[in-house]
Design an enzyme around this catalytic site. Structure first.
Site, short mmCIF file in Angstrom:
data_model
loop_
_atom_site.label_atom_id
_atom_site.label_comp_id
_atom_site.label_asym_id
_atom_site.label_seq_id
_atom_site.Cartn_x
_atom_site.Cartn_y
_atom_site.Cartn_z
N ASP A 133 46.27 -105.20 42.26
CA ASP A 133 47.12 -104.30 42.12
C ASP A 133 48.82 -104.32 40.96
O ASP A 133 49.47 -103.43 41.41
CB ASP A 133 47.14 -103.12 42.62
N LYS A 223 59.27 -89.77 40.02
CA LYS A 223 59.86 -89.30 40.92
C LYS A 223 60.88 -88.53 40.76
O LYS A 223 62.25 -88.47 41.67
CB LYS A 223 61.40 -90.46 39.29
N LYS A 299 64.35 -91.71 50.11
CA LYS A 299 64.70 -90.83 49.44
C LYS A 299 63.54 -89.46 49.47
O LYS A 299 63.66 -89.04 49.13
CB LYS A 299 65.40 -90.54 48.34
#
Length: 316
Positions: A133, A223, A299
């Site tokens: 991958d 993102k 985050k």
């Protein structure tokens, strides 16, 4: 030692099983003519979303001989990752089963490199590379060509004995071998459970997945902020998604893996809903130290947790 192509191939497959891999097949390196139109159509519809890298190196994706010079054979392996145990709190945010243990990239690539070393020392000198991958390779297409299974309506590889909870990896080598016929027919039949179960409608039609609508995309690849229209559609998924696999009849008899590295951190399985929601960066680092979950960073995971928590609060 002058071995026949059949003997070489059988030795490679036997060694793969000895190394703990569950499946191994071999395909002739060639141009994926049948995949060209479908892949281009998928890109044209922008189903790759913000995954811009999917539109790069298209020719290499379709022809591995451009990726690794002089490639003649592609050895494709499969490694089962279905866990023995799953998360304990039914109300806790859910992470995909593939991320329970050590990052699969390292685990599978290590076994592939051992297989490559074996080929070099016991079968014949080869030049090649291992991939997990990590390169422009259409791995599901090559796994199908290597006889490991068929492509399901959720676009994942399915094997009759193991199901779809499989990691795939490849060796691209400059050695001629005996090649498989694509022996698997499509055993999905009239079943459409994966299509009906997908909460975001990412499986737009049988065998076609709009990657930009998949929960895995939103919780890992995206993102920025998760679109508001996705609220209420995540079914408590905080990292990745197994929904289309969980409902698949071919996974009903899925057997637990036997890979020590995939054993989860006990603290992960016992995390309560409250502990997930109150998680801080240091705890994230402890629990997911070697996990693929680190890819999203604290985050990113916090964003996902806040997204599903806010939605749950609105519905209570």
């Amino acid at each position: 030692m002058n071995l026949t192509l059949t003997a070489k191939s059988n030795l490679i497959k036997s060694k793969a099983l000895e190394l703990g891999l569950d499946l191994c097949g071999i395909a002739k390196a060639d141009f994926l003519e049948d995949e060209k139109e479908n892949f281009q159509s998928w890109l044209d519809k922008e189903y790759h979303g913000e995954m811009a890298y999917m539109a790069n190196n298209i020719e290499k994706r379709l022809d591995p001989r451009l990726l690794v010079e002089n490639t003649k054979s592609i050895v494709v392996v499969g490694l089962n990752y279905f866990p023995k145990q799953q998360q304990e709190d039914p109300e806790a945010p859910v992470i995909a089963k593939y991320a329970y243990g050590k990052d699969y990239h390292f685990v599978l690539k290590d076994r592939l490199n051992q297989l490559l070393e074996y080929i070099n020392t016991e079968i014949g000198e080869v030049s090649g590379r291992a991939f997990v991958d990590s390169a422009p390779i259409l791995e599901h297409a090559w796994a199908k060509k290597a006889g490991l299974g068929w492509i399901g309506k959720n676009s994942l590889l399915l094997n009759r004995k193991i199901g779809s909870f499989l990691f795939l990896g490849e060796l691209l080598i400059d050695m001629e071998l005996e090649y498989e016929e694509e022996k698997y027919q499509d055993f999905c039949g009239g079943c459409s459970k994966c299509i009906r179960a997908c909460p975001t409608g990412a499986i737009t039609e049988p065998y076609v997945v709009n990657g930009s609508k998949c929960i895995s995309y939103f919780t890992i690849e995206l993102k920025g902020e998760i679109p508001e229209e996705m609220k209420g559609k995540f079914e408590n998924r905080a990292f990745g998604c197994d929904i289309c696999q969980d409902v698949c009849p071919w996974n009903r008899m899925a057997k637990a893996h036997s890979v020590p590295e995939f054993e989860p951190n006990p603290d992960l399985l016992s995390l309560s809903k409250a502990e997930w929601e109150q998680m801080e960066a240091h705890k994230f680092g402890e629990i997911f130290k070697n996990s693929a979950v680190k890819r999203t960073k604290f985050k990113g995971l916090k964003r996902n947790l806040d997204f599903i928590t806010e939605n749950n609060d609105e519905n209570t």
